[in-house]
Design an enzyme around this catalytic site. Structure first.
Site, PDB file in Angstrom:
ATOM      1  N   LYS A 107     -11.205  -6.403  -7.090  1.00 20.83           N
ATOM      2  CA  LYS A 107     -12.606  -6.535  -6.643  1.00 20.83           C
ATOM      3  C   LYS A 107     -13.609  -6.198  -7.753  1.00 20.83           C
ATOM      4  CE  LYS A 107     -11.671  -5.609  -1.727  1.00 20.83           C
ATOM      5  NZ  LYS A 107     -10.259  -5.203  -1.698  1.00 20.83           N
TER       6      LYS A 107
ATOM      7  N   LYS B  71       0.655  -7.953  -2.732  1.00 20.65           N
ATOM      8  CA  LYS B  71      -0.701  -7.539  -3.122  1.00 20.65           C
ATOM      9  C   LYS B  71      -0.666  -6.107  -3.648  1.00 20.65           C
ATOM     10  CE  LYS B  71      -4.172  -6.133  -0.200  1.00 20.65           C
ATOM     11  NZ  LYS B  71      -5.098  -5.096  -0.682  1.00 20.65           N
TER      12      LYS B  71
ATOM     13  N   ASP C 145      -5.571  -7.092  -6.475  1.00 24.69           N
ATOM     14  CA  ASP C 145      -6.845  -7.054  -5.741  1.00 24.69           C
ATOM     15  C   ASP C 145      -7.746  -5.953  -6.308  1.00 24.69           C
ATOM     16  OD1 ASP C 145      -8.777  -7.418  -3.811  1.00 24.69           O
ATOM     17  OD2 ASP C 145      -7.676  -6.357  -2.240  1.00 24.69           O
TER      18      ASP C 145
ATOM     19  N   THR D  24     -18.512  -8.108 -19.351  1.00 24.00           N
ATOM     20  CA  THR D  24     -17.414  -7.162 -19.090  1.00 24.00           C
ATOM     21  C   THR D  24     -16.388  -7.769 -18.138  1.00 24.00           C
ATOM     22  OG1 THR D  24     -18.886  -5.301 -19.444  1.00 24.00           O
ATOM     23  CG2 THR D  24     -16.891  -4.850 -18.189  1.00 24.00           C
TER      24      THR D  24
ATOM     25  N   PRO E 248     -21.622  -9.726 -16.513  1.00 28.15           N
ATOM     26  CA  PRO E 248     -20.762 -10.892 -16.742  1.00 28.15           C
ATOM     27  C   PRO E 248     -19.833 -10.743 -17.944  1.00 28.15           C
ATOM     28  CG  PRO E 248     -22.962 -11.616 -16.148  1.00 28.15           C
ATOM     29  CD  PRO E 248     -23.038 -10.114 -16.278  1.00 28.15           C
TER      30      PRO E 248
ATOM     31  N   ASP F 208       0.848  -1.198   0.000  1.00 23.72           N
ATOM     32  CA  ASP F 208       0.000   0.000   0.000  1.00 23.72           C
ATOM     33  C   ASP F 208       0.883   1.247   0.000  1.00 23.72           C
ATOM     34  OD1 ASP F 208      -2.402  -1.459  -0.042  1.00 23.72           O
ATOM     35  OD2 ASP F 208      -2.307  -1.771   2.121  1.00 23.72           O
TER      36      ASP F 208
ATOM     37  N   ASP G  36     -19.257  -6.173 -12.307  1.00 21.34           N
ATOM     38  CA  ASP G  36     -19.874  -5.541 -13.483  1.00 21.34           C
ATOM     39  C   ASP G  36     -20.724  -6.606 -14.166  1.00 21.34           C
ATOM     40  OD1 ASP G  36     -20.405  -3.855 -15.759  1.00 21.34           O
ATOM     41  OD2 ASP G  36     -18.490  -2.855 -15.426  1.00 21.34           O
TER      42      ASP G  36
ATOM     43  N   ARG H 205       0.985  -3.022   6.958  1.00 24.18           N
ATOM     44  CA  ARG H 205       1.794  -2.111   7.781  1.00 24.18           C
ATOM     45  C   ARG H 205       2.765  -2.774   8.751  1.00 24.18           C
ATOM     46  NH1 ARG H 205      -3.527   1.198   8.964  1.00 24.18           N
ATOM     47  NH2 ARG H 205      -4.254  -0.918   8.539  1.00 24.18           N
TER      48      ARG H 205
ATOM     49  N   THR I  70     -15.384  -6.348   5.241  1.00 23.94           N
ATOM     50  CA  THR I  70     -15.320  -6.369   6.713  1.00 23.94           C
ATOM     51  C   THR I  70     -15.602  -4.977   7.290  1.00 23.94           C
ATOM     52  OG1 THR I  70     -12.929  -6.200   6.513  1.00 23.94           O
ATOM     53  CG2 THR I  70     -13.813  -8.371   7.018  1.00 23.94           C
TER      54      THR I  70
HETATM   55  O1  C5P Z   1      -1.721  -2.733   6.891  1.00 23.65           O
HETATM   56  P1  C5P Z   1      -2.673  -3.885   7.037  1.00 23.65           P
HETATM   57  O2  C5P Z   1      -1.992  -5.183   7.455  1.00 23.65           O
HETATM   58  O3  C5P Z   1      -3.872  -3.553   7.897  1.00 23.65           O
HETATM   59  O4  C5P Z   1      -3.193  -4.108   5.542  1.00 23.65           O
HETATM   60  C1  C5P Z   1      -4.140  -5.082   5.222  1.00 23.65           C
HETATM   61  C2  C5P Z   1      -4.424  -5.031   3.756  1.00 23.65           C
HETATM   62  O5  C5P Z   1      -5.548  -5.858   3.503  1.00 23.65           O
HETATM   63  C3  C5P Z   1      -4.779  -3.643   3.222  1.00 23.65           C
HETATM   64  O6  C5P Z   1      -4.330  -3.576   1.873  1.00 23.65           O
HETATM   65  C4  C5P Z   1      -6.294  -3.621   3.290  1.00 23.65           C
HETATM   66  O7  C5P Z   1      -6.877  -2.791   2.346  1.00 23.65           O
HETATM   67  C5  C5P Z   1      -6.615  -5.081   2.977  1.00 23.65           C
HETATM   68  N1  C5P Z   1      -7.902  -5.554   3.467  1.00 23.65           N
HETATM   69  C6  C5P Z   1      -8.257  -5.541   4.801  1.00 23.65           C
HETATM   70  N2  C5P Z   1      -9.471  -6.002   5.202  1.00 23.65           N
HETATM   71  C7  C5P Z   1     -10.326  -6.486   4.313  1.00 23.65           C
HETATM   72  C8  C5P Z   1      -9.983  -6.522   2.953  1.00 23.65           C
HETATM   73  C9  C5P Z   1      -8.758  -6.038   2.565  1.00 23.65           C
HETATM   74  O8  C5P Z   1      -7.475  -5.112   5.628  1.00 23.65           O
HETATM   75  N3  C5P Z   1     -11.475  -6.976   4.721  1.00 23.65           N
END
Ligand code: C5P
Length: 230
Positions: free
Chosen positions: A63, A34, A61, A70, A68, A11, A66, A209, A117
């Site tokens: 996600k 990712k 990633d 496309t 099917p 990220d 749209d 992170r 989530t």
């Molecule tokens: O920095 P951290 O470990 O929290 O990053 C988790 C990664 O997983 C981020 O890219 C976040 O957008 C992604 N993610 C998440 N929870 C989700 C789906 C994706 O933390 N339910």
């Protein structure tokens, strides 16, 4: 089908930051990374080509959600880029999920997002007019995902056991929200350690992170990998 490498969420805001981060690792260390929407929309396929040319595995990633047709043709484009894994929204429906699989082919791993989530049960009921519990909705989408012959779902580590109990044996769960013992939680709410995620049956963990913002990312990566494989 458990993956031994934690997937590192890159990220970052720029190509230079990605390159600086990767330069902290020996070139022989093949990572699983990712790429999220922000980085992909900013940098395009070039970032995928760069990572693949250095031997890394790429989870793109995006996600997708749209019609099917496309989604199917977009998946054909992604397959040609040589990605290792990508995502769709299960809310796109069974037909869209099947079209996604068809477009991507059998090689790369294809997983679906069920309920994000960040969505609470009351938000789901109000905004999507789904009058079940959040877990029931997650399990319903997971079953549709399996029916469409996708490989698995992205989910909270706390949902893994329930999902595995209603899906075929080789159905995979990929879980973010992972924190080593004693690490900063940040904006994540319900976290698990890599070892705990392994014990409850997670197949892939995504860690951002705790590795990317660490004083010493390489040491942090190896510690998380060791705990995940303990
Ligand atoms: O920095 P951290 O470990 O929290 O990053 C988790 C990664 O997983 C981020 O890219 C976040 O957008 C992604 N993610 C998440 N929870 C989700 C789906 C994706 O933390 N339910």
């Amino acid at each position: 089908m458990r993956e031994a490498r934690p997937i590192i969420a890159l990220d970052f805001a720029s190509f230079d930051q990605v390159k600086t981060f990767l330069s902290l690792f020996p070139s022989t260390e093949k990572l699983y990374v990712k790429i999220g929407m922000e980085l992909y929309y900013a940098l395009g396929p070039e970032i995928v080509h760069y990572l693949k040319s250095r031997g890394h595995s790429v989870f793109l990633d995006l996600k997708l959600h749209d019609i099917p047709n496309t989604v199917q043709s977009t998946m054909q484009v992604l397959a040609k880029m040589g990605i290792d894994m990508t995502t769709v929204q299960a809310a796109g429906g069974l037909e869209m999920l099947k079209a996604a699989r068809q477009g991507l082919g059998e090689g790369p791993i294809l997983i679906a997002v069920t309920q994000l989530t960040s969505t609470s049960e009351s938000q789901m009921q109000e905004d999507q007019n789904i009058q079940t519990s959040l877990l029931e909705s997650v399990l319903h989408y997971a079953q549709k995902t399996a029916e469409a012959k996708l490989d698995g779902v992205v989910c909270s580590a706390h949902e893994v056991e329930a999902i595995k109990s209603v899906t075929p044996q080789n159905f995979v769960c990929l879980t973010p929200g992972i924190r080593p013992q004693g690490a900063e939680i940040g904006d994540q709410k319900r976290v698990m350690t890599p070892y705990e995620a392994k014990v409850i049956g997670s197949d892939y963990i995504v860690v951002g992170r705790p590795i990317t913002q660490a004083q010493d990312p390489m040491t942090s990566y190896y510690a998380i990998k060791a705990d995940w494989n303990a």
